[in-house]
Write a protein that holds these residues in place. Sequence first.
Motif: not given
Length: 382
Positions: A88-117
Motif C-alpha cells: 500500500l502506498y504511504h507518504s513520507k510525512g505519514w511514515m514519520y508520524i508513524v515513527v514519532i507516535c510509536f516512539h512517544e507511545f513507548i515514552a509516555f507508557h514508560t512514564v506511566s510505569n514509573w509513576l505506578t512504581i
Amino acid sequence: MDNSSFSGQILPAPVQGYRLIHGYVSGTICFVGIILNILNGFVWSRKNMRTSTNVLLTVLAFTDAMSLFLYLVYVTYFFTATGPSELLYHSKGWMYIVVICFHEFIAFHTVSNWLTISLAIFRYLKVCHPNVAKRYCNLARAKLTIGIVFVVTTLATVPFYLYYEVYDSSEDNSNLTGYWIRKTQFAKTHVDYQVTLLWLYGVIFKVVPSTAMIVLSALLIRKLRHAMKRKDHLKASPSKHHANITTGYGRTSIMLVVIVLIYILMELPVGIMAFLSGIEGGESHFFYFLLYSYVGDIIDMTVLLNATLNFFVYFCISKQYRAVLKALIRNKFSKIYEISVSHGEHTGSHENTDNMELSTSAAENTHRKLRIWNSIKQSFRR
C-alpha cells in the motif's frame, strides 16, 4: 497508488488475518480509554482531594491518556486508513508520524510505569513507615518525583530515535512506490547499540519495574493482612472511628495493589522477551518484530488495556472516587438543567411581553371604536 498491481519482483505479503481488524479493535479501546482517563484526571484533581497520592494518580491519568492518543493516531492511519504493508502506498510525512507516535507511545507508557512504581513506594511508606511518610510523602515530594520521572524517561528514550528511518520503498524493490520504515544504517552496523536498547527496554523499562512492584506489593499485602487482623480485634472495641479509618486506609492500599498486579501481568512477559533477546546478543529484530507482527499487535493490546483498566479499579474499590465522580456528573447535569430552565423562562418572558402588547393594542382599538360609536349616538340626539 496500490502497489499490488505490479508484477515481476517478489513483493511483500499483504495485510491479512487479525491485522485486518486490529485497527478497529485497538482504536475502540483507545477512544474509550482516553475518555475514562479524562474522567480519572477530573476526579483526582479536585481541590478537596489534593494529596500526594492523588497528584500522582492525576498525572498517571494524563500520561495514560497521552499514550492512548498517540497509539490512536498511529493505528488509525497505519491500520484503519491504510494498512501495515509495503504493498500500500504511504507518504513520507505519514511514515514519520508513524515513527514519532510509536516512539512517544513507548515514552509516555514508560512514564506511566514509573509513576505506578512511585505510587507503590509512596503507599508502602504510608502504610509500613508512617513517620517517614509524614516527612517525605507530601505534595512537594510528589511533584518533584513527577518531574524526575519525566526528565529521566525522556533522556532514556532518546537512543530509540536512532533505530528507525523512513526510506523510499523503490530502493529495495523497483515495483514499489511510496515510503516505508527500516533499521537505520547506524543500527545495522552497531550491533552493540541494538543489544543496549534491548537491555534498556527489557530490563530498565520492564523487568526492574515489575520486580520492584512485586516486592512492594508483597510487603503491602503482608501489612494489609496484619491490618485486617487488627480490624477484627477493633470490632469488639468501642472505638468505631478508628476502625473506619483502618478500613478506608486499607481500601486505598488494596486499590493500588490491584493496579500494580495488572501492570505486572501486562508488562513482565514483554520485559522477559526483550531480556532474553538481549542475552542472545548479535543483531536483533525485536523492535521490528514489535511493529510488524501479530504478536507485537497483541503486546500493544495488553499495554492499551493496562492504560484503560484503572478507571474500573478506582470505581470498584475506591468509595471516595465513586462519590466524587457521581457529584461531578450530578453537578454537570444540574447546570445543564438550570441553563435550559433559565432559557425557557427567558423565552417565556418574551412570549408574555408579546401577548401583553397584543392585548393592549386590542384594548385600545376597542376603546377607539366605542368613542366613535358614542359620538355618532350623540349627533343623532341633537
